[in-house]
Design a protein around this motif. Structure first.
Motif, mmCIF file in Angstrom:
data_model
loop_
_atom_site.group_PDB
_atom_site.id
_atom_site.type_symbol
_atom_site.label_atom_id
_atom_site.label_comp_id
_atom_site.label_asym_id
_atom_site.label_seq_id
_atom_site.Cartn_x
_atom_site.Cartn_y
_atom_site.Cartn_z
ATOM 1 N N VAL A 114 36.069 44.501 41.216
ATOM 2 C CA VAL A 114 35.972 43.155 42.106
ATOM 3 C C VAL A 114 37.347 42.812 42.863
ATOM 4 O O VAL A 114 37.348 42.653 43.891
ATOM 5 C CB VAL A 114 35.762 41.834 41.029
ATOM 6 C CG1 VAL A 114 35.430 40.763 42.276
ATOM 7 C CG2 VAL A 114 34.237 41.895 40.474
ATOM 8 N N PRO A 134 40.109 39.180 37.103
ATOM 9 C CA PRO A 134 39.943 40.415 36.404
ATOM 10 C C PRO A 134 40.142 40.549 35.032
ATOM 11 O O PRO A 134 41.107 39.610 34.337
ATOM 12 C CB PRO A 134 41.165 41.147 37.115
ATOM 13 C CG PRO A 134 42.131 40.324 37.487
ATOM 14 C CD PRO A 134 41.372 39.083 37.721
ATOM 15 N N VAL A 149 40.255 35.516 41.876
ATOM 16 C CA VAL A 149 39.533 36.583 41.314
ATOM 17 C C VAL A 149 40.117 36.746 39.757
ATOM 18 O O VAL A 149 41.056 36.495 39.516
ATOM 19 C CB VAL A 149 39.776 37.865 42.009
ATOM 20 C CG1 VAL A 149 39.140 39.106 41.331
ATOM 21 C CG2 VAL A 149 39.508 37.837 43.404
ATOM 22 N N SER A 188 34.753 36.560 40.948
ATOM 23 C CA SER A 188 34.382 37.431 39.641
ATOM 24 C C SER A 188 33.323 36.679 39.142
ATOM 25 O O SER A 188 32.241 37.717 38.575
ATOM 26 C CB SER A 188 35.610 37.539 38.727
ATOM 27 O OG SER A 188 36.784 38.115 39.443
#
Length: 585
Positions: A404, A395, A393, A337
């Motif tokens: 993403v 978020p 990742v 990310s």
């Protein structure tokens, strides 16, 4: 870096500066050329050419850089130095060795414009040839071996861009990485030092279907959501849900020969923990220091944003180099990310048309290019090697619908969804078993059946079904209470509780429980299933559920994970469960 300022020429002038993006005029350059910007010689890369205007992303802080200062072009793309010395090293995003720069600066804070080769060009290594005069070698063939660390033998290979041919001489002895160790009759000289452009995948013969798991030592992953050697996985989760600890665990315990850990835009204190912890850790496979088979790339959130965009390419190129030697490599990217955010910032400064949530329209393509370099490969030298890529990742707000996460989901075959609610309840690893999945299970089941137990997939499916039933029953419990359920459903909830507490939870900081072999993972499940089967038999015989759940042996299920001699413990526990439950009827 392999390119140094002494080899470059001045042929451009800065016209404008916008953060890490610099525009220059009169610069004779090609796309992706490395350039040195300004009087301080800050490293950058050409990312756009329009007429006479060349746009450059600079890998360092650009405050103080002014229009009119020179731009020098190397004429070469961004490359990494490959050779012995990559392991037990810590680099920044463009492969500058941080420990070397620290000793140069006498400070932990680096001045701008400082540079150093990615590997030590002066150090001598003991080279043992594996070929002799008259042998025929091709690109990628191994010509000798160097003991790089106490754990890893470095295999010296003919560079992929060589023609190859008949060996004229192969010398044994002490050499620096730039001295020729093997000479071919066509005049080509093989050294231990290679350079490779980071955005170009190294050549292979064939990408194969992986059939062997990357054993992680984490019960929920190996048992329910396994990843293959050569597979790809994503670990999405909100702040504080345990992404970094999960990746640390994988880096420490995963069944890989080489670990490449890329800290991409994460907090400095987390990267400091990695840098301090890893040299102290013993490798469970060899007993040697874990760093002896690890390469760290540290690009923390306070480092220049542009270098973040290149750090994942640096990591995957190092991984490919060791894969070519026939090693199994695990690459951790924490987090993709932050890499995507770096792309977004550069893209907006270039005034490109934004895509969803401001990310560039090519976000999906860049993610695909990165993850596609993972896999189980037949190498050009006939060996086989793998790269397993595990990307965290992050978020915003834990929203898995953001671009993403969604684009990553379309690419990877393992999805380990972290849950903030589980983390708040101190359930770690906080992987949500209802949202996570692995598409490798069917192709890995034959390996587990052969190496662990013939009923591996059957008992796993029983655990999955029980957990699924529990999630459905919990909705009813919230409405009417547990006591309103039939006794068989109450017993199912009790069995599921042991699955959650004894099997899905694992203490990363406990000396024994931090790692769980597939055999131990399987035995824990068999012990819980033993309780399930015996308890339901007793229930059918008319024993009240309160008496079944109150037996002394049941709480011992939660202590299997911390037992070193788990085999005898489980055997004794199963016997106790049978005795105590059968006494009831």
């Amino acid at each position: 870096m392999s390119t140094t300022q002494e080899t470059v020429r001045e042929d451009g002038i800065i016209e404008s500066v916008s953060g890490p993006v610099v525009q220059a005029v009169d610069l004779d350059a090609r796309m992706n050329d490395v350039v040195y910007v300004g009087d301080e010689g800050l490293m950058g890369e050409v990312i756009e050419i329009e007429g006479d205007i060349t746009t450059i992303q600079v890998y360092e802080e650009t405050s103080g850089v002014a229009p009119g200062e020179p731009v020098e072009n190397t004429g070469e793309p961004l490359t990494v130095d490959l050779g012995p010395g990559l392991l037990d090293s810590i680099y920044d995003g463009v492969q500058r060795p941080l420990d070397v720069l620290e000793s140069k600066m006498n400070s932990a804070f680096l001045d701008r414009g400082v540079d150093a080769p990615g590997i030590d060009l002066e150090k001598q290594w003991t080279f043992e040839p594996t070929v002799e005069a008259g042998d025929i070698v091709a690109p990628g063939d191994v010509v000798g071996v160097v003991e790089e660390t106490i754990s890893i033998d470095h295999k010296v290979m003919v560079p992929p861009d060589f023609e190859g041919g008949v060996v004229e001489s192969a010398e044994e002895g002490e050499f620096t990485v730039e001295e020729a160790v093997v000479t071919l009759e066509n005049g080509e000289e093989v050294t231990m030092h290679q350079e490779w452009p980071v955005r170009e995948a190294r050549p292979t013969v064939e990408k194969q279907t992986p059939t062997e798991p990357l054993v992680s030592g984490q019960r929920i992953l190996d048992g329910l959501f396994p990843i293959a050697k050569g597979g790809t996985a994503a670990i999405p989760g909100p702040f504080g849900s345990g992404k970094t600890v999960t990746q640390h665990q994988l880096a420490k315990w995963a069944d890989a020969d080489i670990v490449v850990y890329v800290g991409c835009g994460e907090r400095g204190n987390e990267m400091t923990e990695v840098i301090e912890d890893f040299p102290e850790l013993d490798d469970p496979k060899t007993g040697n220091p874990l760093m002896a088979r690890t390469s760290l790339i540290a690009n923390t959130s306070n480092m220049p944003v542009a270098a973040r965009e290149s750090c994942v390419y640096t990591g995957i190129t190092i991984a490919e180099f060791y894969r070519d030697m026939g090693y199994d490599v695990a690459l951790m990217a924490d987090s993709t990310s932050r890499w995507a955010e770096a792309m977004r910032e550069i893209s907006s400064r270039l005034e490109e048309m934004p895509g969803e949530e401001g990310y560039p329209a090519y976000l999906s393509a860049r993610l695909s290019q990165f993850y596609e370099r993972a896999g189980y490969f037949e190498n050009v030298n006939g060996s086989e090697g793998s790269i397993s890529v595990i990307g965290a990742v992050s978020p915003p707000g834990g929203d898995f619908s953001e671009p993403v996460t969604q684009n990553t989901l379309r690419i990877v075959k393992c999805f380990w969804a972290l849950d903030a609610d589980l983390a708040e309840r101190r359930h770690f690893p906080s992987i949500n078993w209802n949202e996570s999945y692995s598409l490798y299970r069917e192709q890995l089941d034959p390996w587990f059946r052969e190496n662990v137990s013939e009923d591996w997939d059957d008992i796993r499916q029983w655990a999955v079904d029980t957990l699924d039933e529990e999630s459905e029953l919990q909705e009813i419990v919230q409405l009417v209470g547990k006591d309103a359920l039939p006794e068989d459903q109450q017993l199912t909830l009790e069995v599921a509780r042991y699955l959650r507490e004894a099997y899905l939870q694992q203490n990363a900081f406990h000396d024994v429980d931090t790692y769980c072999s597939p055999e131990k993972t399987y035995l824990i499940l068999t012990a819980i299933k033993k309780f399930n089967d015996e308890a339901f038999d007793a229930l059918d015989a008319g024993v009240p559920v309160e008496e079944l759940t109150a037996i002394d042996a049941a709480p011992r299920l939660n202590r299997i994970g911390v037992q070193e001699d788990y085999e005898s413990y489980v055997a004794d526990l199963k016997e106790s469960i049978s005795e105590q439950l059968r006494e009831k009827y």
